[in-house]
Scaffold this active site. Sequence first.
Site: not given
Length: 512
Positions: A58, A85-86, A172, A174, A226-231, A368
């Site tokens: 942070g 770190c923090y 860090h 990560e 919508s045809g997108g990945v998520d929906s 995602k």
Amino acid sequence: MTQTYEEMILVLDFGSQYTQLIARRIREKNVYCEIIPYNRPVESIRARAPRGIVLSGGPSSVYTENAPKPDARLFDLGVPVLGICYGLQLIGDLLGGEVDRAAHREYGHAELMIDDAMDLFHGLPSNLNVWMSHGDHLTQIPSGFQKMGHTENAEIAAIADRERRIYGIQFHPEVVHTEHGDRILENFVTRICGCTRQWTAEHFVESAIRKIRDQVGKGKVICGLSGGVDSAVAAALIHRAVGDQLTSVFVNNGLLRKNEADEVRRAFSDLNLVYADASTDFLKDLQGIVDPEQKRKAIGKRFIDVFEKEARRIGQVDYLAQGTLYPDVIESVSTWGPSVTIKSHHNVGGLPDRMKLKLVEPLRELFKDEVRAAGKVLGLPEVILQRHPFPGPGLAVRILGDITEVRLDLLREADAIFIEELKTSGYYGEVWQAFVVLLPVQTVGVMGDERTYEHAVVLRAVTSQDGMTADWAKLPYELLNRISNRIINEVRGVNRVAYDVSSKPPATIEWE
């Protein structure tokens, strides 16, 4: 609804730019990880029964007034803790050590000398190239702790209290800049926390199906597809759970990519799909509007009208399904409150208040890449799963200025060439998102012996992990040359092609 998993790591967020990355890295070990605000009550954390807790980095100093600090009883839960770190400095400050401003700040690469290679550093070389980002340092180790590592500028760069299983590191792990950072996190979640890697796409799908059935019961669900990945993955998951209790509504707003309406209808014909062609109404609403926020509002309003109309035709509907992802959830509970609104997002999230529907959000725990993995388990085609993100307002925010049929057709053709060449060359899967932007200007050119005065377009391609930050894609000059030549030669009305080399931040991915 708060979910509890048998194996779960909780990350307490203190405002680090890398907090989300910590969660992603742990999930890559097939261990479920969730980010929560640093001030979550200890009783609430105990109730979640985590296998381990990570204190993120942070921007604050622990010795300043109003520095974000958790309840010190956190360390009495008997759960392994890793401070980064923090987070290391918090451990020192809350457990009796001392933290001061460093004489020499460390930002960037540093060499970590490991003094104790047990557990957290098990199996690692004695020296590591790590990524530092701090102006404070721990000057006195709390009672019960021992030093595990140091750098030239930080005499105490890693500590451990093995009896209480509390660890702190100044660097860090990560970020990719830290050598063997992945292994350090793996050692924490497996060797120290005892996790056995149960978080898989198959496990998620099975669990989500049970949860959807429990939540929905015999109710009816409507999903804006919508045809997108998520929906697409959300709809497929809900359909697998409750079958024809789900109705998917695909609204053609006239702002789709070339052949997109036909492709979506074919791909999702088995999901009880309702097709609503409202393209004429959307384009009429957009006439004369050039401000991007006004475009979004006009599209959102019309979408709600069309969606409501289709819902009335279906009859009694109890639930609204949305493809909300975990980054959306993280932003809503960030340490310092929701981020400043850069631009409004077109999302059917505005529907529940007006339509009195209860939400079903089966993907709200996923990033995602995890959504794509779940979609693969559900059997969705790769052509859907690997599609680049597409904005809700569609081409309206990729056409700067007036939205007309002529300009839409021009952009569709140019965009189709760009995507086709990326796929042919093998670069489509290498970039996060790629598209063409139509500018509200015309430029002078020469074709044959004639002067032209036609449209200019911009190619945009970025690399990213989650869209929250992005870098422009370093596509080969030969590929850019081929794309430019094809667009100028094949798309009547375009005589100039440019390439966007802006990163996010400071730019956004979309132009509007």
